[in-house]
Every structure is written in structure tokens, then in C-alpha cells.
Design a protein around this motif. Sequence first.
Motif, PDB file in Angstrom:
ATOM      1  N   LYS A 284       0.763  -1.225   0.380  1.00 60.88           N
ATOM      2  CA  LYS A 284       0.202  -0.309   0.257  1.00 60.88           C
ATOM      3  C   LYS A 284       1.147   1.203   0.131  1.00 60.88           C
ATOM      4  O   LYS A 284       2.032   1.118   0.621  1.00 60.88           O
ATOM      5  N   ILE A 285       0.034   2.234  -0.648  1.00 58.06           N
ATOM      6  CA  ILE A 285       1.215   3.680  -0.700  1.00 58.06           C
ATOM      7  C   ILE A 285       1.677   3.705  -0.170  1.00 58.06           C
ATOM      8  O   ILE A 285       2.741   4.551   0.497  1.00 58.06           O
ATOM      9  N   PHE A 286       0.562   4.390   1.257  1.00 57.56           N
ATOM     10  CA  PHE A 286       1.118   4.828   2.978  1.00 57.56           C
ATOM     11  C   PHE A 286       2.029   3.959   3.251  1.00 57.56           C
ATOM     12  O   PHE A 286       2.850   4.577   4.004  1.00 57.56           O
ATOM     13  N   GLN A 294       3.399   7.092  10.826  1.00 62.82           N
ATOM     14  CA  GLN A 294       4.183   9.035  10.834  1.00 62.82           C
ATOM     15  C   GLN A 294       2.516   9.465  11.642  1.00 62.82           C
ATOM     16  O   GLN A 294       2.520  10.295  12.535  1.00 62.82           O
ATOM     17  N   LEU A 295       1.730   8.375  10.840  1.00 56.88           N
ATOM     18  CA  LEU A 295       0.252   9.434  11.154  1.00 56.88           C
ATOM     19  C   LEU A 295      -0.012   9.002  12.390  1.00 56.88           C
ATOM     20  O   LEU A 295      -0.611   9.317  13.805  1.00 56.88           O
ATOM     21  N   LEU A 417      -8.007  18.502  12.159  1.00 57.95           N
ATOM     22  CA  LEU A 417      -8.163  17.242  11.856  1.00 57.95           C
ATOM     23  C   LEU A 417      -7.442  15.902  12.779  1.00 57.95           C
ATOM     24  O   LEU A 417      -7.284  16.485  13.588  1.00 57.95           O
ATOM     25  N   ASN A 418      -8.635  14.777  13.000  1.00 57.48           N
ATOM     26  CA  ASN A 418      -7.998  14.802  13.913  1.00 57.48           C
ATOM     27  C   ASN A 418      -7.944  12.587  13.518  1.00 57.48           C
ATOM     28  O   ASN A 418      -9.168  12.642  13.772  1.00 57.48           O
ATOM     29  N   ILE A 419      -7.197  12.569  14.088  1.00 56.72           N
ATOM     30  CA  ILE A 419      -7.039  10.334  13.614  1.00 56.72           C
ATOM     31  C   ILE A 419      -7.095   9.671  14.615  1.00 56.72           C
ATOM     32  O   ILE A 419      -6.243  10.773  15.483  1.00 56.72           O
ATOM     33  N   MET A 420      -7.666   9.105  15.113  1.00 54.32           N
ATOM     34  CA  MET A 420      -7.101   7.979  16.287  1.00 54.32           C
ATOM     35  C   MET A 420      -6.126   7.165  16.224  1.00 54.32           C
ATOM     36  O   MET A 420      -5.934   6.729  15.624  1.00 54.32           O
ATOM     37  N   THR A 421      -5.293   7.715  17.332  1.00 50.35           N
ATOM     38  CA  THR A 421      -4.484   6.779  17.505  1.00 50.35           C
ATOM     39  C   THR A 421      -4.178   5.517  18.546  1.00 50.35           C
ATOM     40  O   THR A 421      -3.469   5.488  19.204  1.00 50.35           O
TER      41      THR A 421
END
Length: 516
Positions: A284-286, A294-295, A417-421
Amino acid sequence: MSNELIINSTQNGSRIALLKNKQLVEFHQEKDDAKFNVGDIYLGNVRKVVPGLNAAFIDIGYEKDAFLHYLDLGPQVQSLNKFTKFVLNRKNISSKLGKFKNEQDINKLGKINQVLTKGQKILVQVVKEPISTKGPRLSCELSIAGRYLVLVPFSNVVSVSKKITDGNERKRLHRLVSSIKPDNFGVIIRTVASNKDVKELDKDLRNLVDIWDEGIKELKKAKPRDKVIGEMNRASSILRDVLNESFDSIVVDDKTIHGEIRDYIQNIAPEKGKILKQHASRSKIFEHYGIEKQLKTLFGQSVSVSGGGYLIIEHTEALHVIDVNSGNKSNAEDNQEATALKVNLDAAREIARQLRLRDMGGIIVIDFIDMRRTENKRQLFDKMKDEMKDDRSKFTILPLSKFGLMQITRQRVRPELNIMTKEVCPSCNGTGKISASIQVADVIEEYVKHFFTKQNEKKLTVAVHPYLHSYFTKGVISKRTNWFFTYFKWVDIIEDSSLALTEFHFHNSTGELIEI
């Protein structure tokens, strides 16, 4: 310095990552059904005029009415309203505006009910996306952004970006654009227009006029709530704003998006066409570019700072608070003041990155480590300004207060922007949550390096989860073997199934627990 744009197509839209020297500095999520983006122009309907707020609420199709303040009407709003009325009434009027007679500018200190009435149709532009419980924020000062220029209808003013500081260049650009712009259109000359020739500027200007012409054609058949002119997708808008000589790679994993971006680059910068590539690897590209990792590690409440130290980032409805901490690894300097300065300077770089990455807006209060010397405080202030100079949002930075706090205001035009970590803990069967496990191996390696090089430990023993034990010990040349060749010291790794996946304990050569 390299800039890379990585675009991942998903079921619901796309994810866009901007990398600077392989580090993630901007991340955007674009949904296919996204509406009310900054820059979109709608035909709105005045639902309510509120003299007490000196504002009006406009229906543009969102579940909550959009907000339009008197100060956002713009001096030429009467000209805009007159033109809109003519077009909607099917009167034979040209979109070129050259022969259109402008109305008198409105009074800056006037009242909203002197300009708008309930039920009136009005052209409005989204300047702030819906955030939290609020609807979009609107303006009647319409503008259409291009790569080098911004077109402003019903104005004749040519202005140059303040970031272009060379006096001769400012005069040259002003003279060139004044000679090629159409009548009754104002132009804002963007920073990237510096040193560009008249051919490039004229091409950009013609594209903007074409967009305006197409929008007026849409307006003739539009009904209230209809979008008249749409802002381009997020990937193209990023390219429009940041594509320059240092941009050396654009990688896309979807054929359709690849074709759209290819056409757009061919239009604005044909010489850059060769940097566009389609991702061909099976991975996958990411994952391939290390973005997923990193995310996971950059959007948590706690963020590590290179060189030691960490940030605690808290969000409230009114503001954002960032606390800078030195940790237990920031002891390389000779005294406390020097240590505080180094950690603060490193933290400033990471904070500037976090503001862009999370798109944090509004008021940001930063609690840096206390410093006594005035020159150190000044150096930190200058460092913060330097690190934020590439930020495309408008911002203001204040010097450190006597309490050691730095205040920043940053333009807030879309939701943060909020990403579940957090992820379900495999050790507790989902009864609790842990910090992202993807980074635990790196954390252990950092501590091994710190204990051997900074604290001069003779031998280390580390107790870890069985999964991590396998990760560090399996293979012909394992991670543990690499540590031995690097530090010429041995690490005993103990398998402990009672530990959670992200738990670990270090012991020194005498068996004493090392506090972390």
C-alpha cells in the motif's frame, strides 16, 4: 530539501500527504461527498437579518444557515447584488464586466438591514467550513484563486503580496498586471508570482477569467442553494499553492486521480509533468512511504520531540494548549538554562509541524520550559517565526510572556484534523486502550541507545511481550545482534507474557529496575 505529494485513493475519497524531507508536514482527508469547501461560491437565500449582530443568516443548503457579517460584505456588495439580479432576470449582460456600471461603495460603519432583506438572492463565497455546531462562514468579497494571481470581480485594485519585499519587483509586477487585467476586475498578485514573466501571468489570468465566465453561465440557470463556482479538489489546490522547483515527486495510486492531476499539471506547469508517477508496488502506498506509521505516532496526545523531550497537546472548544516537557533524555547540555533552550528550540520545530499537520486554528497557548535570559527568549521567538514561515494559513505570534507562555493565533477555516491513535489492546481483549503499538519497538531502541551512550550502562536486561521478544531476537542477524555490533554491549531480552504489548521494563547490570 525535497517535497513529495502522496495521494491514496480510498472508498470514501482520498488521503493526501505532503512530505518534506520524508517527514509528514500536511495531511488532508477529502471525501467524495464533501460540500461547502473554502472557495466555493453559492447562490444563497437570505433567511434572517439580525441587526443586533449586524449580520445575516444565509441558506446555501447546509443543515444550519451560514453566517454573513456586515464587515464581510465588502465595499462593492451593491454592485454584486445588482449584477446578480440582472443575470437571474435573464437580462442581456456580459460576464466581462467592462461595461457594467458599479454602484457606490457601502459605508464601513453601516448596518446589515440597509443592504440585505429577507428572501433576497445573493452570491456568497465560503471562507470557513462548518466547524463543530456552527454553519459555514461567508463573504460577498468574491475571489477566484489561481497559481500566481487572485481575481477579484467588481474592483480595479491591483495589490501585491507583502511577502514580495523587493521594491523593483513589486513595481514590475504591478505594472505588468495592470496592463493585462480586464476592466472592472481587481487582481491580487501572489508570492509565487515573483520573477515570473508576463506570458505566465497572462495565462493564469485568462484561466481565472474563464472560470468566472463559466460561473456566470451557471448562475443564469441557478436556483437558491446551487453551487455556481466550485473550488478545485484538495490535491489540485495544494499543487496550485505549493508546486515549485523543490517539488520533486507526486505519487498516486489511482488511475483516475493520476489522469486528473496530469491534466492539471500540464495546464499550470508542463515542465513538471515528469515528476508525476503512479504507484506500482504491491504494498500500500502509505505503508511504502512510511506515512501510516507517522500518522499513528504524530496524532496522539503525547508527541515525542527529536533530541529528547515531548509535547502534551490538549484541545478545548475555545483554544489549544501545548505543554513542552524535557523528559529524562535532555541532559546533554552543561546547565539548566542551556538544556531548556535546546529543548524549547527543538519543540518549536515540532510545534510548527503539528499546527500544519493537525490544521489547528484559533488560539494556541504554548507553555515552554522556563528560561531566564532575555536573549534566549528572543532566540526562541525568532525560531518559532522561522519555522512557521512556510505555513499557508495566516497566523500571528506573540513573544513569550513573563509566565513563559507563547500565544499564537492561526487562521481556522476548516475543522481540525483528528486521527484515532488508540487501538484495541490485544492483551486485555478490548477492555482498555493503549497508545499506538506501532511505535513501541522504536521506543525501546531509543532507550537502549540512551542507556548505553548517555548513562554508560555496562549491561541491560529488558522484559518484553513475546511478540517483541521474537521481533528483537529472531533471524540470522537479529536486532539484538546489531545492538552488540553497534555498542559492543549485550542486551538480555526476557519474554514475559504477563506484559501488555506496549509494556517493557529495563534492568541494569545489578538487576535494579531503571526508572523511565
